[in-house]
Motif scaffolding. Structure first.
Motif, short mmCIF file in Angstrom:
data_model
loop_
_atom_site.label_atom_id
_atom_site.label_comp_id
_atom_site.label_asym_id
_atom_site.label_seq_id
_atom_site.Cartn_x
_atom_site.Cartn_y
_atom_site.Cartn_z
N GLU A 183 3.84 11.36 6.10
CA GLU A 183 4.27 9.95 6.07
C GLU A 183 4.27 9.38 7.48
OE1 GLU A 183 8.36 9.14 5.00
OE2 GLU A 183 9.09 10.90 6.04
N GLY B 211 9.11 2.40 9.24
CA GLY B 211 9.82 2.08 8.02
C GLY B 211 9.06 1.06 7.18
N ASP C 265 -0.37 -6.48 15.03
CA ASP C 265 0.53 -5.69 15.88
C ASP C 265 -0.19 -5.13 17.10
OD1 ASP C 265 -0.81 -4.15 13.80
OD2 ASP C 265 0.23 -2.41 14.60
P1 NAI Z 1 10.33 -0.53 10.73
O1 NAI Z 1 9.63 0.68 11.24
O2 NAI Z 1 10.18 -0.83 9.29
O3 NAI Z 1 9.87 -1.84 11.57
C1 NAI Z 1 10.10 -1.96 12.95
C2 NAI Z 1 9.12 -2.99 13.53
O4 NAI Z 1 7.81 -2.44 13.55
C3 NAI Z 1 9.03 -4.27 12.68
O5 NAI Z 1 8.87 -5.35 13.54
C4 NAI Z 1 7.79 -4.05 11.84
O6 NAI Z 1 7.14 -5.25 11.45
C5 NAI Z 1 6.91 -3.22 12.78
N1 NAI Z 1 6.05 -2.31 11.99
C6 NAI Z 1 6.42 -1.17 11.38
N2 NAI Z 1 5.38 -0.63 10.75
C7 NAI Z 1 4.33 -1.44 10.94
C8 NAI Z 1 2.96 -1.43 10.52
N3 NAI Z 1 2.48 -0.43 9.76
N4 NAI Z 1 2.17 -2.45 10.89
C9 NAI Z 1 2.63 -3.44 11.65
N5 NAI Z 1 3.90 -3.52 12.10
C10 NAI Z 1 4.75 -2.52 11.74
O7 NAI Z 1 11.86 -0.32 11.11
P2 NAI Z 1 13.16 -1.13 10.63
O8 NAI Z 1 12.87 -2.59 10.53
O9 NAI Z 1 14.20 -0.64 11.53
O10 NAI Z 1 13.47 -0.55 9.18
C11 NAI Z 1 13.13 -1.21 7.97
C12 NAI Z 1 13.52 -0.32 6.80
O11 NAI Z 1 12.72 0.87 6.77
C13 NAI Z 1 14.98 0.17 6.83
O12 NAI Z 1 15.50 0.08 5.53
C14 NAI Z 1 14.88 1.62 7.24
O13 NAI Z 1 15.93 2.40 6.76
C15 NAI Z 1 13.56 2.00 6.60
N6 NAI Z 1 12.89 3.16 7.23
C16 NAI Z 1 12.25 4.01 6.39
C17 NAI Z 1 11.57 5.08 6.91
C18 NAI Z 1 10.84 5.98 5.96
O14 NAI Z 1 10.66 5.63 4.81
N7 NAI Z 1 10.40 7.15 6.40
C19 NAI Z 1 11.51 5.34 8.37
C20 NAI Z 1 12.17 4.35 9.15
C21 NAI Z 1 12.84 3.29 8.59
#
Ligand code: NAI
Length: 335
Positions: A256, A260, A312
């Protein structure tokens, strides 16, 4: 045909999953996807965000590709991701982090592998409200988990021709818990005289990573520091959109991305599928489809080289356009 569990997740999960499936199909790999859902939406229908059927599917297939699942912040259910890792004893979280072609970053030649302990530390989820004004969380570090993750890091270093393992702790403050993690790393290090061993405190490590990341090779960290430092490392190479990951245990492996569910861009066709794709390439290598993995990587790198990038990374391609550009290149490579 290899059967692989596919967990579609939520937020940007479905978009990047569809992209990756399209690319894997175009590479001609026949996979029998066992598609599973997890997350908040299931609470109403199945009473839990992580139904037993998802765990059973991974147990049966032994391998999964997973996209992110949202965890409510400050309230609500326990993280599906943490539960999955714990239930399947996926004790090693492996996050290689290196520069990709034509992705502008502050530093060149970053090549760091984060090895994060994945089953305990503050993620054990043992918390209580002592009274209205006080809450406490318990940090669990065991000798068994610490020794096996240290062994994983050193074995990885040997197999992948790495020179150094650097253990990262806060053992000056958490003398017992991080102290034990450090003691275990020191003990295991003695069994690998060919690999250099180094120790650093996590605060200094963050500063050093930002100032001079090229000094690091393999980083070995307990769960919480590993989570935080791997996002920092993702920032060094261009962001979360390109940071791949894998959760590995004795019996199962779940691949993965580091990131997030990115709710801020979900449903807008803006997500970068690269992190998920690179995780999928590792999954293909794991099941012996190395040739397809190699061709997908080539097509991905060629797409980036041609300046086709998602927002991004400073580009203007949508997730769909970026995916199509990779598929087009795969078709040419095929000929
Ligand atoms: P996030 O990683 O989802 O996003 C952080 C920043 O990075 C945001 O501005 C987002 O738009 C950007 N970003 C992330 N992935 C991207 C991609 N593939 N392409 C373009 N931009 C990207 O972290 P955040 O916002 O702290 O968490 C959101 C949710 O995700 C929370 O509910 C958290 O618990 C969950 N989460 C789940 C994970 C998993 O499923 N393994 C790991 C980390 C967070």
């Amino acid at each position: 045909m290899k059967r692989v569990t596919l967990i579609k997740g939520d937020g940007i999960g479905p978009e990047i999953t569809d992209s990756v499936m399209k690319i894997i199909n175009a590479a001609g790999v026949a996979i029998d996807w066992d598609i599973q859902t997890a997350g908040a939406d299931l609470i109403e229908t199945e009473g839990t965000p992580l139904p037993q059927r998802v765990l059973d599917s991974v147990k049966q297939n032994k391998i999964a590709l997973k996209s992110p699942v949202t965890t409510p912040i400050g309230k609500g259910f326990r993280s599906v991701n943490v539960q999955l890792r714990k239930e399947l004893d996926l004790y090693a979280n492996l996050r290689p982090c290196y520069n990709l072609p034509n992705v502008k970053t502050r530093y060149d030649k970053v090549d760091i592998v984060v090895v994060r302990e994945n089953t305990e530390d503050l993620y054990a989820g043992i918390e209580r409200q002592v009274d209205e004004n006080t809450a406490e969380s318990i940090k669990i570090i065991t000798r068994k988990a610490s020794e096996r993750i240290a062994k994983f890091a050193f074995d990885y270093a040997v197999k992948n021709n790495r020179k150094e393992v650097c253990v990262v702790t806060k053992a000056n403050i958490c003398k017992l818990s991080d102290g034990l993690f450090l003691e275990c790393a020191r003990k295991i290090a003695q069994q690998y005289p060919q690999i250099k061993f180094r120790e650093i405190l996590v605060d200094n490590c963050c500063m050093q990573l930002v100032q001079n990341p090229n000094q690091f090779d393999v980083l070995l960290l307990p769960n919480l520091y590993g989570d935080i430092v791997s996002d920092l490392c993702a920032g060094l190479i261009g962001g979360l959109g390109i940071a791949q990951g894998a959760n590995i245990g004795e019996n199962y492996a779940v691949f993965e991305p580091v990131h997030g569910s990115a709710p801020d861009i979900a449903g807008q066709d803006k997500a970068n599928p690269t992190a998920m794709l690179m995780s999928a390439i590792e999954m293909l290598n794991y099941i012996g489809e190395n040739e397809a993995g190699r061709r997908i990587r080539l097509a991905l790198f060629d797409t980036l080289d041609a300046g086709i990038k998602t927002v991004d990374l400073g580009g203007n391609a949508s997730c769909t356009e970026f995916t199509q550009a990779i598929v087009d290149r795969l078709v040419v490579l095929e000929k």
